[in-house]
Design an enzyme around this catalytic site. Structure first.
Site, PDB file in Angstrom:
ATOM      1  N   CYS A  80       0.848  -1.190   0.000  1.00  0.00           N
ATOM      2  CA  CYS A  80       0.000   0.000   0.000  1.00  0.00           C
ATOM      3  C   CYS A  80       0.886   1.244   0.000  1.00  0.00           C
ATOM      4  O   CYS A  80       2.117   1.144   0.032  1.00  0.00           O
ATOM      5  CB  CYS A  80      -0.943   0.023   1.202  1.00  0.00           C
ATOM      6  N   CYS A 136       3.804   1.765   2.423  1.00  0.00           N
ATOM      7  CA  CYS A 136       5.103   1.153   2.093  1.00  0.00           C
ATOM      8  C   CYS A 136       5.967   2.149   1.327  1.00  0.00           C
ATOM      9  O   CYS A 136       7.174   2.281   1.596  1.00  0.00           O
ATOM     10  CB  CYS A 136       4.898  -0.103   1.252  1.00  0.00           C
ATOM     11  N   CYS A 144      29.226 -24.062 -22.013  1.00  0.00           N
ATOM     12  CA  CYS A 144      29.849 -24.625 -20.815  1.00  0.00           C
ATOM     13  C   CYS A 144      30.491 -23.516 -19.993  1.00  0.00           C
ATOM     14  O   CYS A 144      30.443 -22.338 -20.366  1.00  0.00           O
ATOM     15  CB  CYS A 144      30.912 -25.666 -21.195  1.00  0.00           C
ATOM     16  N   ASP A 161       6.597  33.605 -25.597  1.00  0.00           N
ATOM     17  CA  ASP A 161       7.636  34.164 -26.457  1.00  0.00           C
ATOM     18  C   ASP A 161       7.022  34.393 -27.841  1.00  0.00           C
ATOM     19  O   ASP A 161       6.042  33.732 -28.205  1.00  0.00           O
ATOM     20  CB  ASP A 161       8.802  33.175 -26.535  1.00  0.00           C
ATOM     21  N   ASP A 169      10.755  28.559 -26.763  1.00  0.00           N
ATOM     22  CA  ASP A 169      11.373  27.538 -27.611  1.00  0.00           C
ATOM     23  C   ASP A 169      12.251  26.566 -26.840  1.00  0.00           C
ATOM     24  O   ASP A 169      12.807  25.643 -27.410  1.00  0.00           O
ATOM     25  CB  ASP A 169      12.175  28.188 -28.743  1.00  0.00           C
ATOM     26  N   ASP A 181      14.785  30.689 -24.131  1.00  0.00           N
ATOM     27  CA  ASP A 181      13.906  31.061 -23.024  1.00  0.00           C
ATOM     28  C   ASP A 181      14.115  30.180 -21.795  1.00  0.00           C
ATOM     29  O   ASP A 181      13.270  30.168 -20.898  1.00  0.00           O
ATOM     30  CB  ASP A 181      12.451  30.964 -23.475  1.00  0.00           C
TER      31      ASP A 181
END
Length: 796
Positions: A13, A16, A85, A483, A682, A686
């Site tokens: 839950c 935890c 192996c 902008d 952009d 900015d």
């Protein structure tokens, strides 16, 4: 700071999750730890000089949970074919560890897998796979994460079916407790269920109590143990007159809670479906061109600089640049746009997009974790791990909830036993029902599941959510700063007006203009050439070309001296510009750049260029106003230009001639007015303003997602996606509030019924096993309600 994502297992839950966060938060060197209970994910930001990844894993395992680092943090797990192996193991480990960028390599023969720890700055997955291939083995891309999820789902399903199969015979014979043989059968079956399917609750309770906290496991273990051990004592006659046996209660309770976990796991899988679909888009194979020969290899082996061939209908395996061929590419997985985009030599392509028509050759520029798809996946995973502010409310409630429930259970037992006259057993069963029904799981799932679904919806529309909390915060916006260049406008000049003097053909005028500008590298000249090409006009050859900075261009075209430049060039050449002077003044007031064109000493025309607004900008700003969000434009451009753009876009206010660092100050000024501010830009120029805003929205981040500063990235250059992001954020917040309401309302309604409040008037009580079923379905209902958020797609 290092940022690492882990998968956490064993949480029952939201409490935890809180325990893990608290433990890690108290550890020196860990700056931030956020656990998302819904997707079982831990995001940690830490200083490697103070604490290591291994120490973090030890802290979490010490709390009783499983932890596994996600790939991308310098650790790679993958399958290996061709191992025969122990000698093969030693050979491969030696080969890998010989590379200085690899710190450890462990190969498992039985599992046919390898674990490699490496320096991501020095080596990547493709190079590691190449080392494995060079050693004579075949690396297999890791699908363990998806298999782990599937395995967990199967485990929950199997435990439910197992506990149900053993519980049903007990339920069928519950009225036959007088038969000693039947009684022994019930005891045997209940014991098996209690200490197999129910063992996980004891384990979780032990670790929770050891760290002085309480969670769902404590409630379930307490409720089932009370029913089981009471029945056990009664079965052997240790309780005298209170000797009724009800083994079916503990067994069915565990079965119903297991059913809830199974349904919850299934619903969680649907909530993260969008991200899984994205991951499945990646190409498994690539057609590598080596010395003119075509060779099919795993896509993971492609390195930067390699040339790959992509045929029609195939998925492009890497980010790269087309070096040969022409085709149409379906980029809907990135942009959300259904129409294919033309690709030719020199244009970029994105991995996982689909080549729909011609054959193209692509030079790989980004592979593995550097590709756009990988960046998007990582971004969405981090967003889903982030905690929205409203979730912290649920966490605080849940942390105090379990102790409060235990107190209510004691009050229920004491009240009915001491004052009702209904006896011990009646009071005891009601107390168990109160303990079981009041699990805080639903509250823990309320926010993260809605965030998961919301971010998945955004992903399909080219709206990338970098922080899950941004989905909530964008819903609160009451001021938006935009902008100008590249956000509201196209970001490059376009020929908008061409005026010819009386007697001059406009097409002929354009031919002369493009001829004069064809050899210039000036942005305005490039814009003229592009605009003319769209109208089918190509530049002719010119002679005696001369370009003068601050004036313009002079050249000979078909024996005629052409001039193209500003008014100073015209004045110097003795060209009379009065015929078009009035038009020039009007165009200048609109913020447009002017180019005068003369043939010899005669004026022939005037061209005006501007950075026009995008087709959807005005509509987007109007829609934002309807949503109650006023918009202000911030630009470094001249005031006249700003005023003209503001009029065209329908923006009420603007600030012009603003330097980049001033944009950040403007954001702060709006925030000081008590406004919740969003900034749209952009993502590069900015960046300071985007970082300062309450919600930074980077527009047009298509191929450089990782570089963007914004909390939300809009892949397409379309301002309408800001409107869609706001609507999505508001819809997600509404769904979160609905989830929290129903989770709280369920407990407010369920606990009194479980406590027997309706019994005196209506004779209604709630058996503990059905209280467990109700608790299980409360979590499922919250996740299902989150899935209904998908309906908002139609309104975006």
């Amino acid at each position: 700071m290092t940022k690492t994502t882990y998968t956490i297992t064993g949480m029952s839950c939201v409490n935890c999750a809180g325990r893990i966060e608290k433990k890690l938060g108290q550890t020196p060197g860990i700056d931030r730890a956020a656990v998302n209970f819904a997707i079982e994910e831990l995001l940690v930001e830490f200083d490697e000089r103070a604490v290591t990844s291994d120490e973090i894993e030890s802290l979490v395992t010490g709390l009783g949970y499983g932890i596994k680092a996600r790939q991308g943090s310098g650790e790679l797990r993958f399958g290996v074919k061709g191992l025969h192996c122990a000698s093969c193991v030693a050979t491969l480990e030696t080969k890998l560890q010989a590379n200085p960028a690899i710190s450890a390599a462990v190969v498992n023969l039985a599992q046919e897998s390898a674990l490699v720890r490496y320096d991501p700055a020095a080596i990547g997955q493709a190079e590691i796979f190449a080392l494995v291939t060079a050693a004579g083995y075949q690396p297999q891309a890791d699908e363990a994460a998806e298999e782990d999820v599937a395995r967990a789902f199967r485990t929950q399903r199997n435990w439910f079916l197992f506990s149900l199969a053993l519980s049903l015979p007990i339920m069928a014979t519950m009225t036959m407790h007088g038969n000693r043989t039947i009684g022994w059968l019930g005891l045997l079956l209940a014991t098996i269920v209690q200490f197999t399917a129910g063992l996980t609750f004891y384990r979780g309770s032990w670790f929770a109590l050891k760290s002085r906290s309480a969670n769902m496991d404590v409630l379930v273990a307490l409720g089932t143990s009370a029913a089981y051990f009471y029945s056990l004592a009664a079965f052997f006659g240790l309780l005298g007159g209170h000797g009724e046996v009800f083994f079916e209660t503990s067994a069915m309770l565990i079965a119903f809670i297991r059913l809830g976990k199974y349904l919850e796991a299934r619903a969680r899988g649907k909530a993260s479906e969008a991200l899984k679909k994205l991951l499945r888009l990646q190409a498994d194979k690539a057609r590598l061109l080596v010395d003119g020969e075509e060779r099919e290899v795993p896509a993971a082996l492609v390195k930067v600089g390699d040339i790959v061939l992509v045929r029609p209908g195939e998925t492009i395996p890497v980010d790269g640049e087309v070096i040969d061929g022409r085709s149409m590419v379906d980029e809907s997985m990135v942009t959300g746009e259904s129409l294919p985009v033309e690709k030719k030599a020199g244009t970029g392509v994105t991995g996982a997009t689909i080549n729909t028509s011609g054959v193209i050759r692509v030079r790989a520029t980004r592979v593995g974790e550097a590709t756009l798809l990988s960046q998007i996946v990582k971004m969405v995973q981090e967003a889903q791990a982030d905690k929205a502010p409203i979730q912290r409310f649920a966490d605080r409630v849940s942390a105090r909830f379990v102790p409060a429930v235990l107190g209510l259970a004691l009050i229920t037992f004491g009240g009915w036993y001491l004052f009702s006259g209904h006896g011990f057993l009646f009071a005891f069963k009601l107390a168990i029902a109160v303990v079981v029904i009041a699990c805080p799981c639903a509250m823990g799932l309320a926010t993260p599941t809605a965030i998961m679904v919301g971010s998945g919806i955004g992903l399909t529309r080219g709206i990338l959510i970098k922080r899950g909390s941004a989905l909530e915060q964008i819903a609160y916006l009451n001021a938006l700063l935009l902008d100008k260049t590249g956000t509201i406008t196209l970001g490059k000049p376009v020929l908008t007006t061409l005026l010819a003097v009386k007697g001059v053909d406009e097409l002929r005028l354009l031919e002369c203009l493009v001829a004069a500008e064809s050899q210039s590298l000036h942005p305005l000249a490039r814009a003229v050439v592009e605009s003319a090409a769209k109208r089918g006009v190509t530049p002719g050859a010119v002679e005696e070309y001369e370009e003068r900075g601050g004036f313009g261009i002079s050249c000979l075209y078909n024996g005629v001296r052409l001039l193209a430049g500003n008014s100073r060039l015209m004045k110097e050449a003795g060209v009379n510009i009065e015929p078009l002077a009035e038009n020039a003044e009007r165009l200048a007031r609109e913020g447009k750049s002017l180019i005068w064109i003369a043939a010899g000493k005669a004026l022939v025309g005037l061209a005006a260029l501007a950075d026009p607004i995008k087709e959807t900008s005005a509509r987007a700003i109007a829609d934002l106003k309807l949503l109650g969000i006023p918009c202000t434009m911030i630009t470094g451009d001249h005031r006249d230009v700003a005023a003209a753009i503001a009029r065209q876009a329908g923006i009420d206010g603007f600030e012009a001639e603003v330097l980049p660092d001033r944009k950040q100050q403007v954001v702060q000024e709006y925030q000081k007015k008590g406004l919740f501010v969003g900034m749209v830009g952009d993502g590069i120029n900015d960046a300071p303003a985007l970082a300062r805003a309450d919600v930074g929205i980077a527009i047009g981040g298509g191929t450089d997602v990782a570089k963007e500063t914004g909390d939300i990235i809009l892949v397409r250059d379309d301002l309408m996606d800001v409107v869609r992001a706001v609507k999505l954020g508001r819809a997600t917040l509404v769904k979160v509030k609905q989830n929290l309401f129903w989770a709280l309302f369920y407990n407010v309604l369920g606990i009194p019924i479980a406590a027997g409040l309706l019994y005196p008037a209506f004779g209604i009580t709630l058996k503990p096993e059905f209280a467990g079923l109700a608790m299980a379905f409360s979590s499922v209902s919250v996740v299902s309600n989150s899935l209904l958020l998908r309906r908002v797609v139609k309104r975006l």
